[in-house]
Enzyme design. Structure first.
Site, short mmCIF file in Angstrom:
data_model
loop_
_atom_site.label_atom_id
_atom_site.label_comp_id
_atom_site.label_asym_id
_atom_site.label_seq_id
_atom_site.Cartn_x
_atom_site.Cartn_y
_atom_site.Cartn_z
N HIS A 138 0.86 -1.36 0.00
CA HIS A 138 0.09 -0.10 0.05
C HIS A 138 0.88 1.02 0.22
O HIS A 138 1.13 2.10 0.99
CB HIS A 138 -1.04 -0.12 1.21
CG HIS A 138 -2.06 1.01 1.00
ND1 HIS A 138 -3.28 0.68 1.77
CD2 HIS A 138 -2.13 2.21 0.83
CE1 HIS A 138 -4.09 1.96 1.59
NE2 HIS A 138 -3.34 2.38 0.97
N HIS A 140 1.88 4.82 -1.50
CA HIS A 140 1.68 6.12 -2.28
C HIS A 140 3.12 6.66 -2.62
O HIS A 140 3.96 6.86 -1.85
CB HIS A 140 1.14 7.19 -1.55
CG HIS A 140 -0.48 6.82 -1.10
ND1 HIS A 140 -1.49 7.72 -1.53
CD2 HIS A 140 -0.90 6.00 -0.20
CE1 HIS A 140 -2.68 7.00 -0.89
NE2 HIS A 140 -2.15 6.25 -0.20
N LYS A 221 -6.30 0.57 -8.98
CA LYS A 221 -6.63 0.75 -7.77
C LYS A 221 -8.04 1.57 -7.73
O LYS A 221 -8.30 2.46 -8.85
CB LYS A 221 -5.88 1.83 -6.99
CG LYS A 221 -6.08 2.40 -5.95
CD LYS A 221 -6.34 1.36 -4.66
CE LYS A 221 -6.76 2.14 -3.46
NZ LYS A 221 -6.17 2.98 -2.92
N HIS A 223 -10.52 3.95 -5.73
CA HIS A 223 -10.29 4.84 -4.23
C HIS A 223 -11.41 5.83 -4.45
O HIS A 223 -11.86 6.30 -5.40
CB HIS A 223 -8.87 5.59 -4.70
CG HIS A 223 -8.74 6.10 -3.12
ND1 HIS A 223 -9.42 7.40 -2.55
CD2 HIS A 223 -7.90 6.06 -2.30
CE1 HIS A 223 -9.13 7.55 -1.44
NE2 HIS A 223 -8.01 6.83 -1.16
N HIS A 250 -10.45 1.18 -2.23
CA HIS A 250 -10.72 1.98 -0.94
C HIS A 250 -12.39 2.51 -1.10
O HIS A 250 -12.28 3.12 -2.15
CB HIS A 250 -9.76 3.14 -0.85
CG HIS A 250 -9.98 4.12 0.21
ND1 HIS A 250 -8.89 4.55 1.01
CD2 HIS A 250 -11.15 4.53 0.74
CE1 HIS A 250 -9.38 5.52 1.94
NE2 HIS A 250 -10.77 5.59 1.72
N HIS A 276 -7.56 -0.96 3.60
CA HIS A 276 -8.34 -0.20 4.69
C HIS A 276 -9.59 -1.04 5.18
O HIS A 276 -10.68 -0.57 5.39
CB HIS A 276 -8.88 1.13 4.20
CG HIS A 276 -7.94 2.11 4.07
ND1 HIS A 276 -7.06 2.61 5.09
CD2 HIS A 276 -7.57 2.99 3.06
CE1 HIS A 276 -6.07 3.48 4.53
NE2 HIS A 276 -6.33 3.56 3.42
N HIS A 324 -6.63 13.97 2.63
CA HIS A 324 -7.77 13.66 1.89
C HIS A 324 -7.99 15.11 1.32
O HIS A 324 -9.26 15.19 0.87
CB HIS A 324 -8.79 13.01 2.12
CG HIS A 324 -8.50 11.47 2.28
ND1 HIS A 324 -8.41 10.71 1.22
CD2 HIS A 324 -7.91 10.82 3.20
CE1 HIS A 324 -8.04 9.64 1.45
NE2 HIS A 324 -7.58 9.38 2.94
N ASP A 364 0.43 2.52 3.77
CA ASP A 364 -0.40 3.74 3.47
C ASP A 364 0.53 4.85 3.58
O ASP A 364 0.48 5.95 4.06
CB ASP A 364 -1.56 3.85 4.00
CG ASP A 364 -2.40 4.92 3.48
OD1 ASP A 364 -2.25 5.22 2.44
OD2 ASP A 364 -3.56 5.29 4.23
#
Length: 571
Positions: A138, A140, A221, A223, A250, A276, A324, A364
């Site tokens: 996971h 980024h 992915k 999301h 996600h 998650h 976010h 993450d």
């Protein structure tokens, strides 16, 4: 002539043997040696007056093809496959064999393919624990420095997406579009890590997905920040079924496009890796944990909630607002953030991990999680559960071997299986890439002693380079030759889709890393997760957030003190 040694004396020289017990760091976890593949009296030991000398433990006349490239002697292996002692033989960057190394002309029980010769290097593993390199599924890709931070912690593989500190990457693990995927494969070609990139899968129409997989994406992915609607889930999974790639998920925290039942219905029984599947990281509020009870779902959670402590809730709100792209001045944004942070579900996450109902732990990275703490947080969780819940019923003997094997699987073999990489990485087994981590037991889970990448030391504890010996202060993790130059390409893998390999377009990138196609990403599920395949019906009360698994209420207290923390680190 036989010679009897005191057990303490034997351990000091050759490391622990059958029946000896080792504490992992300052945790309450005790590993016991289950078996010993070395041969008493014929153990390999390097040094002045020791065994690995010509015509003794080192066989004269062994050619380069016959002898190992490197041998790790007398290592205590901690793997999902067991807790045992052995020599580890490395040849051409892979684990050639595990057993007894040496000179078969004069030593008993030398394992076939484990000859030590004049072309063999040695790493003293006695008194050390060896684990497989960690697989962080996971990631980024926000900054390249993450790679070095992770490698220094014992992680050797990254799976995820991104293009740097773009707003989309700060929130989601997507490398959108063929050009970005190509550029990121080229950019990460210099990182001493195995790399797999995921494209963006949020679309209700398949156009645009094929180009990403053709460019080399190992998965897609979904999301919520891009819109994880039931039609997008269905479209992405339908495409993945045809391409044999994984889909990472996600879900919709706000339940705008549907509830958890709607997402489960959109899966239609197809394999999906649900990021998650946890207490606070995102996804359908408040009951995303229900997804851990679905046989086709591979559930994982991230390290910011690992484990539940007295500081967890306070820390999360600020992290969430940044990651976010939320605004404290907008009430709806604050409500969104608060809906994701629930002490009751975070506590249940601890227990679900201990039951083996959540299969994977990842970072993450820089998007609420810490890339260098996957391994530490995993073992802190294991300790907290040992302390609060006692021994697992599966344990045999006065040790915690089963729990240890369950937790090490969460960041090694299970993410490798989930992403179709377990034929190359994820465990200490013959044939796998020699991505290995050596730990001093007292530093286990915090600071590795050596990180071996594809058979060559890439990162290590090292003292002052101007000193007369390797150990004077300052003594800390530093890059080694395995992380430099062309050695990176020789010792690491760029994972890509089978389509990219078959069509050959990936080769125009002229990557120095060896290319390997992911395989068997579909038709797998919870049952394929090693020691973490517990399947229970899970319910979450929408008012109280109480979680039950198989009818049992999952509740535990937050930890006030953790091991592997300030005893070892200033910050």
């Amino acid at each position: 002539m036989s010679h009897t040694m005191q057990r303490r004396h034997y351990v000091d020289i050759y490391g622990p043997t059958v029946g000896d017990r080792v504490r992992l760091g300052d945790t309450g976890l005790i590993a016991e040696v289950e078996r010993d593949h070395t041969s008493y009296g014929d153990e390999c030991k390097f040094g002045g007056g020791k065994v690995l000398r010509d015509r003794m433990g080192q066989m004269p006349g062994a050619s380069n093809d016959e002898a190992l490239d490197c041998v790790i002697t007398n290592a205590l292996i901690v793997d999902w496959t067991g807790v045992y002692k052995a020599d580890i033989g490395i040849k051409r960057g892979r684990i050639a064999a595990i057993g007894k190394a040496g000179n078969p002309r004069v030593m008993a029980g030398v394992t076939p393919g484990m000859i030590v010769g004049v072309t063999t290097e040695v790493i003293a593993g006695e008194g050390h624990i060896v684990t497989a390199g960690g697989v962080d599924a996971h990631i980024h890709f926000i900054c390249p420095q993450q790679g070095y931070e992770a490698l220094a912690s014992g992680v050797t593989t990254f799976v995820g997406g991104g293009t740097g500190p773009a707003t989309g990457t700060n929130a989601t693990t997507c490398t959108p579009g063929a050009r970005h995927i190509s550029l990121m494969l080229q950019a990460t070609d210099v990182l001493p890590l195995n790399i797999g990139l995921t494209g963006k899968g949020n679309t209700s129409s398949p156009e645009g997905l094929l180009e990403q997989v053709r460019a080399g994406a190992v998965g897609l992915k979904l999301h919520e920040d891009w819109g994880t609607t039931p039609p997008a889930i269905d479209c992405c999974l339908s495409f993945a079924e045809h391409e044999d790639i994984q889909v990472t998920l996600h879900t919709d925290t706000l339940n705008e496009s549907g509830y958890v039942d709607d997402s489960i219905a959109a899966f239609k029984g197809r394999t999906i890796h649900s990021y998650h599947s946890e207490g606070a990281g995102g996804g359908h509020a408040p009951d995303i944990l229900r997804i851990c009870g679905e046989p086709n779902v591979i559930p994982s959670s991230t390290n910011p909630t690992r484990p539940y402590t007295v500081n967890t809730l306070d820390e999360h709100l600020d992290m969430l607002m940044v990651c976010h792209h939320l605004d404290r001045n907008i009430p709806e944004d604050v409500a969104f953030a608060e809906s994701r942070i629930r002490g009751e579900t975070i506590a249940a996450e601890d227990i679900l991990h201990d039951l083996g109902a959540i299969s994977i732990i990842s970072s993450d990275s820089q998007a609420m999680g810490r890339v260098g703490e996957v391994i530490t947080r995993t073992w802190q969780t294991a300790h907290k559960m040992r302390d609060q819940r006692g021994r697992l019923p599966e344990e045999q003997g006065d040790n915690d071997n089963f729990r240890i094997r369950r937790y090490v699987a969460k960041y090694t073999i299970n993410p490798a299986i989930a992403h179709g990489m377990s034929h190359e990485i994820g465990s200490v087994e013959p044939g796998k890439l020699a991505d290995l981590v050596l730990w001093r037991p007292q530093m286990f889970g915090v600071r590795p002693e050596l990180v071996i990448k594809g058979g060559l030391i890439a990162w290590a504890q090292m003292g002052d380079p101007n000193a007369s010996i390797p150990t004077p202060q300052p003594y800390y993790m530093r890059p080694m030759f395995g992380s430099l130059g062309a050695a990176v390409g020789e010792t690491s893998i760029a994972f890509v889709s089978s389509r990219a390999m078959d069509e050959g377009s990936i080769r125009r990138l002229d990557l120095k890393k060896r290319l390997s196609a992911v395989r068997r990403c579909r038709k797998i599920g919870k049952a394929d997760m090693r020691l973490n395949n517990t399947l229970l019906p899970i319910t979450v009360d929408p008012e109280t957030y109480e979680v039950r698994a198989g009818g049992e209420l999952l509740r535990c207290d937050p930890a006030k003190i953790l091991p592997l923390a300030q005893r070892y680190s200033l910050f």
